[in-house]
Design a protein around this motif. Structure first.
Motif, mmCIF file in Angstrom:
data_model
loop_
_atom_site.group_PDB
_atom_site.id
_atom_site.type_symbol
_atom_site.label_atom_id
_atom_site.label_comp_id
_atom_site.label_asym_id
_atom_site.label_seq_id
_atom_site.Cartn_x
_atom_site.Cartn_y
_atom_site.Cartn_z
ATOM 1 N N MET A 195 0.825 -1.206 0.000
ATOM 2 C CA MET A 195 0.000 0.000 0.000
ATOM 3 C C MET A 195 0.856 1.252 0.000
ATOM 4 O O MET A 195 0.600 2.202 -0.754
ATOM 5 N N GLN A 205 2.263 2.571 -3.176
ATOM 6 C CA GLN A 205 1.347 3.175 -4.142
ATOM 7 C C GLN A 205 0.936 4.597 -3.774
ATOM 8 O O GLN A 205 0.058 5.179 -4.403
ATOM 9 N N PHE A 222 -10.024 5.021 -4.986
ATOM 10 C CA PHE A 222 -9.289 3.802 -4.637
ATOM 11 C C PHE A 222 -10.210 2.825 -3.917
ATOM 12 O O PHE A 222 -11.189 3.223 -3.274
ATOM 13 N N LEU A 261 -9.748 -0.589 -1.171
ATOM 14 C CA LEU A 261 -8.835 -1.361 -0.326
ATOM 15 C C LEU A 261 -9.613 -2.570 0.160
ATOM 16 O O LEU A 261 -10.470 -2.459 1.038
ATOM 17 N N PHE A 281 -0.802 4.631 4.444
ATOM 18 C CA PHE A 281 -0.992 5.042 3.043
ATOM 19 C C PHE A 281 -1.502 6.473 2.975
ATOM 20 O O PHE A 281 -1.023 7.285 2.174
ATOM 21 N N HIS A 294 0.358 9.416 1.088
ATOM 22 C CA HIS A 294 -0.320 9.966 -0.088
ATOM 23 C C HIS A 294 -0.563 11.466 0.085
ATOM 24 O O HIS A 294 -0.319 12.264 -0.838
ATOM 25 N N VAL A 339 -11.052 6.462 -0.590
ATOM 26 C CA VAL A 339 -10.633 5.062 -0.434
ATOM 27 C C VAL A 339 -11.796 4.279 0.181
ATOM 28 O O VAL A 339 -12.206 4.544 1.308
ATOM 29 N N LEU A 353 -5.714 -0.958 -3.820
ATOM 30 C CA LEU A 353 -4.479 -0.722 -3.075
ATOM 31 C C LEU A 353 -3.906 -1.995 -2.452
ATOM 32 O O LEU A 353 -2.735 -2.025 -2.085
#
Length: 741
Positions: free
Chosen positions: A226, A229, A237, A239, A254, A258, A391, A420
């Motif tokens: 994760m 990325q 996204f 997950l 993450f 990010h 996400v 992810l």
């Protein structure tokens, strides 16, 4: 000289000038709108919102005159004249910056914008044109992507976002003026540790985790994959990680990576159940070490700010909750989604801080079906035009992607979501801990026999009455426990602690529960019985079986059953979920929790519902049909309700803390803190049950002269049983409990 705000000084020497207020709000609103590239829009509404104070009647009001003066609508008129293409959109915000966003044409509690624009207003002094200079044009926000079939939905969404910038800026400038006047310094707001410092603290905590088992090695792999990325462009996204895969801290890692990579402002966790909000907020604070307390803002109805160490901390926490000015926000789905469709200033203030953020939706499959299409449209809009990364985090990923294949597409869904997790199907196989099967239809006696056949077993049913009857049938046997929302939260926590201790000691433990135990409750049984329900609920139930992976999957049994007794049939809103599950089991009975089965379940469920029933009130159509001059802001707020609250709270004087808080009401002035103390001692009772309790004098209002019926206390404590909770039974009604909003 024209003024915006007055003090008690008669010579006006320390009054705030109108020019100063308008320019400051213009700057503050522009700064907020810059999060999504709409600087000029923020500046324009900030400069225009109080232009109506350039009138003699309003200045007389500041001097003490009782006359009522509309000071908001004048700026709306100017916006329409100055900006012919978008001025009407600005007019909603300017006219509503105190009372809230009104409908364009339709009658509501607020006066429609159309009526306000037709009303007579006091004449403005032309000096306003010399004191403030409006932006020449209002271009579309930088990078804004229009979508033709949701044109007016996008306009309404943009309006709320700019409205958020305006009302937050207006409130803060006004607050600052009075705070400086009274105390010499402005109130402390926002701040918090920077994201890179939080990432460093989290890295230190993650470095202490050891890959000393197959599960821990897999968790480490998920975490590394994760984080690798984090450089992906912001957007949509998924997950998809099974229970026990360590997704809570992996998703935080993450999100921080990010956000730092892309210059984003904060991380927002959206969680369906209050109990999990509290649980995850505590996990995050612990993982962030010394910075956790200052970094994590927990915002939901049950949070007690009184747990902070001092009055300054309490006041700052409440201020930060108003606009989510914190590095990490943990909140409920209700708070998040209802704010996105809100019209009230207090609910909208936070919206601009959702822009340019990482938004993680935990247990994403729990979004309510009747509001699914508008909810997904809002998420997609945040990702498309407001620099947010969305996400969807769950073990049972809902099929919400819009694709070019009409057979496998959620119309209006999320375009091209990126997964992810490393190979979710492989993760499912590696983290598989249970075997799931359907054992047919059971009558009450057969179900009782199933419970007694195993010394440690959890049985989850679909309504309170069934749970109570089943528990009473085994109550005299060793280790019998009962869990229901007829118990207050403090009571449930005590029972859960006793259940865990009993399980750890290897003693008989037979628990009968409603679906509440599926909401992230950390218990580990060798066998789970689950009444037919949605496949996602069955997956949640399976998460209570062999949770720690200490037993082979073949020895960890999750048994689905249908109930023979019609009295225990699921309520209509649950029946459709159960029916979809039964259909999927016909094709995936050998592996009903596989990713393929889950995907088939959601596609079938959405297909059965149809587009119209996924937007029960037709909110998307309502907006498009209203067009720019008829946006139904107030109606949207009223109809977008994730919880249809037809219940009333009864306070249970369960322990000394509850009784002490009730006594505080006798001399309380503000009751916010006391209400939060009492919230864990409440039981939500259906209206008919509430009326039955009231009719027999079992409940009574506390301090009714001050608070009316705001605080209703159980005065007949015989009706609250230490094993069953509150009994409000009445032969004239039935009340089912489900986990559907």
């Amino acid at each position: 000289m024209y003024y915006a705000h007055s003090t008690s000084t008669t010579d006006k020497s320390d009054w705030q000038t109108l020019e100063s207020h308008l320019k400051t709000v213009g700057v503050l609103a522009a700064e907020r709108a810059n999060r999504f590239g709409a600087v000029e829009w923020g500046e324009a509404v900030g400069l225009l919102h109080d232009v109506g104070k350039y009138t003699v009647p309003f200045q007389r009001r500041l001097e003490g005159s009782p006359e009522r003066v509309d000071h908001s609508t004048a700026g709306a008129h100017i916006a329409i004249e100055k900006y012919p293409q978008v001025g009407h959109l600005l007019a909603y915000l300017i006219a509503g910056h105190h009372a809230g966003l009104a409908n364009g044409r339709d009658i509501g509690e607020r006066r429609p914008l159309k009526d306000r624009l037709e009303a007579e207003l006091p004449s403005l002094d032309p000096v306003w044109q010399r004191e403030i200079t409006l932006p020449g044009t209002l271009p579309l926000p930088a990078g804004f992507t229009p979508i033709r079939d949701r044109k007016f939905f996008q306009a309404a969404f943009l309006a709320r976002m700019i409205f958020s910038c305006l009302v937050d800026a207006d409130f803060i400038d006004t607050e600052t003026f009075y705070a400086v006047h009274e105390k010499g310094v402005p109130h402390t707001r926002g701040g918090g540790p920077p994201l890179d410092l939080l990432r460093e603290a989290l890295n230190q905590r993650l470095a202490t985790f050891k890959a000393d088992s197959d599960v821990n090695r897999l968790r480490g792999e998920i975490l590394s994959h994760m984080r690798a990325q984090a450089e992906l462009s912001p957007g949509r996204f998924t997950l998809t990680v099974p229970t026990g895969g360590g997704k809570t801290l992996a998703s935080l890692a993450f999100a921080l990576d990010h956000a730092i990579t892309h210059g984003m402002d904060r991380v927002i966790y959206v969680i369906p159940f209050t109990s999990i909000v509290e649980q995850n907020a505590a996990v995050f604070r612990d993982a962030l070490g010394e910075h956790g307390e200052a970094a994590v803002l927990e915002h939901h109805s049950a949070f007690d700010a009184g747990g902070q160490r001092d009055r300054h901390s309490i006041d700052k926490l409440r201020r930060d909750s108003e606009n989510w000015d914190a590095p990490i926000v943990v909140t409920t789905s209700v708070q998040f989604f209802e704010s996105l469709f809100a019209a009230k200033t207090s609910r909208c203030r936070k919206l601009h801080n959702i822009a340019n953020s990482v938004v993680i939706l935990d247990e994403a499959q729990t979004m309510p079906l009747p509001l699914l299409r508008p909810s997904v449209a809002a998420l997609d809009e945040l990702a498309l035009n407001y620099r947010a990364s969305i996400v969807l985090c769950t073990a049972t990923q809902p099929a919400l992607a819009e694709t070019d294949d009409p057979e496998n597409s959620f119309a209006g869904g999320l375009r091209d979501p990126k997964e992810l997790a490393p190979d979710p199907d492989r993760l499912y196989r590696q983290l598989e801990r249970v075997s799931v099967r359907h054992i047919g239809t059971l009558d009450d006696e057969a179900l009782r026999d199933e419970l007694l056949a195993t010394e440690q077993v959890l049985c989850i049913v679909n309504n309170r009455r069934h749970a109570r009857a089943l528990f009473e049938s085994i109550a005299d046997r060793p280790g019998a426990f009962h869990l229901t929302t007829a118990m207050c939260a403090v009571h449930r926590r005590q029972v859960l602690a006793e259940i865990r201790a009993t399980l750890d000691a290897g003693l008989p433990c037979r628990v009968v529960s409603t679906s509440l135990i599926e909401a992230g409750v950390d218990v580990d049984f060798p066998r789970v019985l689950r009444a037919e329900a949605g496949l996602d609920s069955i997956a949640q139930a399976a998460g209570r079986c062999n949770r720690e992976g200490k037993r082979p999957a073949v020895e960890s049994d999750v048994a689905i059953f249908a109930t023979a007794n019609d009295d225990w049939a699921p309520p209509p809103e649950l029946k459709q979920f159960a029916q979809a599950t039964v259909e999927v089991l016909r094709h995936h009975g050998d592996d009903p929790l596989s990713l393929e089965a889950i995907d088939a379940y959601f596609r079938l469920l959405y297909w059965q519902q149809g587009l119209q029933r996924l937007d029960r009130h037709g909110l998307l159509k309502l907006v498009e049909d209203g067009r720019l001059e008829g946006i139904p802001f107030e109606t949207l707020e009223q109809k977008f309700r994730m919880i249809e609250n037809n219940q009333r709270a009864v306070i249970i004087p369960f322990d000394d803390k509850a009784r002490a808080a009730l006594r505080e009401l006798a001399y309380a002035e503000g009751v916010g803190g006391i209400a939060r103390k009492l919230q864990p001692y409440t039981v939500q009772v259906p209206q008919q049950g509430f009326a039955a309790l009231e009719r027999v004098g079992a409940i009574a209002p506390v301090e009714p002269d001050k608070f009316g019926e705001q605080f209703m206390e159980l005065v007949n404590e015989d009706l609250y049983d230490e094993r069953l909770g509150l009994n409000w039974s009445d032969p004239t009604f039935r009340s089912d409990e489900s986990n559907i909003w």
